[in-house]
Design a protein around this motif. Structure first.
Motif, PDB file in Angstrom:
ATOM      1  N   GLY A 233      -1.886 -47.017  84.477  1.00 44.50           N
ATOM      2  CA  GLY A 233      -1.517 -46.186  85.608  1.00 44.50           C
ATOM      3  C   GLY A 233      -0.111 -46.247  86.129  1.00 44.50           C
ATOM      4  N   LEU A 234       0.760 -47.118  85.599  1.00 46.19           N
ATOM      5  CA  LEU A 234       2.053 -47.322  86.242  1.00 46.19           C
ATOM      6  C   LEU A 234       2.904 -46.064  86.284  1.00 46.19           C
ATOM      7  CD1 LEU A 234       2.983 -50.861  84.904  1.00 46.19           C
ATOM      8  CD2 LEU A 234       2.199 -50.243  87.190  1.00 46.19           C
ATOM      9  N   GLY A 235       2.688 -45.146  85.354  1.00 47.33           N
ATOM     10  CA  GLY A 235       3.452 -43.908  85.352  1.00 47.33           C
ATOM     11  C   GLY A 235       3.187 -43.021  86.552  1.00 47.33           C
ATOM     12  N   TYR A 236       2.148 -43.338  87.311  1.00 49.64           N
ATOM     13  CA  TYR A 236       1.793 -42.496  88.448  1.00 49.64           C
ATOM     14  C   TYR A 236       2.330 -43.031  89.780  1.00 49.64           C
ATOM     15  CZ  TYR A 236      -1.345 -40.261  85.159  1.00 49.64           C
ATOM     16  OH  TYR A 236      -1.843 -39.594  84.075  1.00 49.64           O
ATOM     17  N   ILE A 237       3.036 -44.165  89.751  1.00 52.95           N
ATOM     18  CA  ILE A 237       3.499 -44.736  91.021  1.00 52.95           C
ATOM     19  C   ILE A 237       4.403 -43.753  91.753  1.00 52.95           C
ATOM     20  CG2 ILE A 237       4.765 -46.610  92.121  1.00 52.95           C
ATOM     21  CD1 ILE A 237       4.024 -48.364  89.737  1.00 52.95           C
ATOM     22  N   ARG A 238       5.363 -43.190  91.028  1.00 48.34           N
ATOM     23  CA  ARG A 238       6.262 -42.225  91.662  1.00 48.34           C
ATOM     24  C   ARG A 238       5.594 -40.870  91.833  1.00 48.34           C
ATOM     25  NH1 ARG A 238      11.768 -43.502  91.867  1.00 48.34           N
ATOM     26  NH2 ARG A 238      12.419 -45.336  90.682  1.00 48.34           N
ATOM     27  N   MET A 239       4.737 -40.517  90.903  1.00 43.62           N
ATOM     28  CA  MET A 239       4.101 -39.203  90.955  1.00 43.62           C
ATOM     29  C   MET A 239       3.201 -39.076  92.178  1.00 43.62           C
ATOM     30  SD  MET A 239       1.794 -37.570  87.938  1.00 43.62           S
ATOM     31  CE  MET A 239       1.016 -35.978  88.053  1.00 43.62           C
TER      32      MET A 239
END
Length: 266
Positions: A233-239
């Motif tokens: 899930g780390l790609g969704y922190i900014r999203m």
């Protein structure tokens, strides 16, 4: 897909996918599905928009009738600032598979970056076409909450999806209920997530979503740091700025953001 939605550890899932896609392309470099999955992984897992675009363009060249390929390609194009091209591929996805609930849903979710109202209409279409697919309710709820701040409207589709035991929906339901001050409802959703976790893998990323709803920065960061080991899930922190925006300036977030610097919202 299970790795992407945090139902198995991402590193485990995507290692297997990369291996099998690599073997498929060695056997036949003209397999549209293999190029499509390779482009998907590059974009959504490796945060490599350039590689994702290249493989997805090849997949579409080999099979222009796949709505999924067009939908997936819209993301690396958006990441590289080419919004007109991104929207054009979303239109082509709808033309290719207009009666697919998942395509309606994914197109609507991706349209949130350029045309939130139209995107919401497509997400609602997908939900109405296939309400018993837990992904349609999850995407509608998360789209309303994360991109538009419409948390109260997000509750009903998330509740419907959560009633089918979909852990991502349960986590967002708990988070949004806490954000709205509905602490008893949030506690019920958290208890449901605990019951699910007793039977199947529940990612620390989902725990981070729940903690963020309560505004618990350190607890949220603890859970996100646990994701460094799993890749979840780390790609969704900014999203997902509605959920994680309050920690983005925290000193502990710097190492996490270095992992996802090329993803949405850079």
């Amino acid at each position: 897909v299970l790795g992407l939605i945090c139902m198995v550890p991402s590193n485990t899932a995507w290692e297997r996918v990369r291996r099998e896609v690599g073997l498929a392309l060695e056997l036949d470099e003209n397999l549209a599905s293999a190029h499509g999955v390779r482009g998907f992984v590059a974009t959504y897992v490796d945060y490599d928009a350039e590689t994702g675009e290249r493989h997805l363009e090849r997949a579409i060249e080999l099979d222009p009738t796949s709505g999924h390929f067009h939908c997936w390609l819209s993301t690396p194009l958006a990441l590289r600032g080419r919004m007109d091209e991104s929207m054009a591929h979303l239109e082509r996805a709808l033309e290719a598979e207009p009666m697919s609930a998942i395509i309606q849903t994914l197109v609507g979710f991706n349209m949130q970056f350029a045309d939130p109202e139209r995107g919401t209409r497509h997400m609602r279409n997908g939900f109405e076409m296939q309400p018993d697919n837990p992904m349609t309710g999850m995407y509608l709820g998360v789209g309303l909450g994360e991109f538009q701040g419409r948390f109260e409207e997000a509750i009903a589709p998330l509740e419907h999806s959560a009633s089918m035991g979909y852990p991502t929906s349960v986590a967002f339901l708990a988070s949004y209920q806490a954000r709205l001050g509905n602490l008893e409802a949030a506690a019920r959703a958290e208890e449901q997530l605990d019951h699910i976790a007793a039977k199947v893998y529940v990612s620390p990323f989902l725990r981070a979503i729940v903690s963020a709803g309560h505004g618990r920065a350190e607890e949220t960061l603890d859970a996100l740091e646990a994701c460094l080991a799993t890749g979840d899930g780390l790609g969704y922190i900014r999203m997902y700025r509605a959920t994680f925006g309050f920690i983005l300036d925290h000193p502990r977030a710097a190492a996490l953001l270095q992992q996802v610097g090329g993803h949405l919202g850079r």
